[in-house]
Structures are given as C-alpha cells and as structure tokens.
Design a protein around this motif. Structure first.
Motif, PDB file in Angstrom:
ATOM      1  N   GLU A  47       9.953   4.623  -4.449  1.00 53.54           N
ATOM      2  CA  GLU A  47       9.872   3.126  -3.306  1.00 53.54           C
ATOM      3  C   GLU A  47       9.698   2.662  -2.172  1.00 53.54           C
ATOM      4  O   GLU A  47       9.559   2.300  -1.774  1.00 53.54           O
ATOM      5  CB  GLU A  47      10.080   2.431  -5.043  1.00 53.54           C
TER       6      GLU A  47
ATOM      7  N   ALA B  45       7.889   4.799  -0.120  1.00 57.26           N
ATOM      8  CA  ALA B  45       6.596   3.983   0.416  1.00 57.26           C
ATOM      9  C   ALA B  45       7.037   3.244   1.448  1.00 57.26           C
ATOM     10  O   ALA B  45       5.565   3.048   1.910  1.00 57.26           O
ATOM     11  CB  ALA B  45       5.447   3.886  -1.357  1.00 57.26           C
TER      12      ALA B  45
ATOM     13  N   LYS C 139       6.941   4.210   4.950  1.00 57.71           N
ATOM     14  CA  LYS C 139       5.150   4.904   5.511  1.00 57.71           C
ATOM     15  C   LYS C 139       4.944   3.155   5.261  1.00 57.71           C
ATOM     16  O   LYS C 139       4.294   2.905   6.948  1.00 57.71           O
ATOM     17  CB  LYS C 139       5.518   5.558   4.669  1.00 57.71           C
TER      18      LYS C 139
END
Length: 86
Positions: A73, A76, A79
């Motif tokens: 997580e 992510a 990003k």
C-alpha cells in the motif's frame, strides 16, 4: 513486492517537489511504521501534542495489517503522490 521496491518508494517519497496534504503524510507515516515495525503497541501520547497523537492514531488504525500489505500500500500511495506532486 520486494524490499528494494519498498526502499525505493521510501526514497522517492522524500523527493516530491510539492508537499502532500497532512492527511496523505499521515497515511505515509502510518503505512511506513506498520511495514517496518508492525502493530502499534506504544502508549498514546497525552497532553497537547496533537501531531504526535494524530500520528499514533493513524498508525494504530492499521492494526492487524501485515507488513507485506503495508509495504504494498505504501508503494501504491507513493506512485499516486508522484503523479500529483512530482
């Protein structure tokens, strides 16, 4: 998901050109702590240290999440933040 990917995301999170929101920073902090230390077993800060309380509570909300889930997580989220703030 590898340790190298996580370490790279940690490094990149410090290189964003604009500062993420406080909510996003709290989420980064909490996921990092969960990924590196596991469940929050620290005593909740008292008094008027609202920043420390917010950080403690954000991390405590992730109780039970595995370090691998937290790392995934975190990567992510970095990003996503890079697309907004890089």
């Amino acid at each position: 998901m590898s340790t190298e990917e996580f370490d790279s995301a940690v490094k990149r999170s410090k290189e964003l050109t604009k500062r993420p929101s406080n909510e996003e920073l709290l989420k980064l902090y909490a996921l990092y702590k969960q990924a590196t230390e596991g469940d929050n077993n620290e005593t909740r800060p008292g008094g008027f240290d609202f920043k420390a309380i917010a950080k403690h509570d954000a991390w405590a909300e992730l109780k039970g999440k595995t370090p691998e889930e937290a790392k995934s997580e975190y990567i992510a989220l970095v990003k996503d933040l890079e697309s907004k703030y890089a």
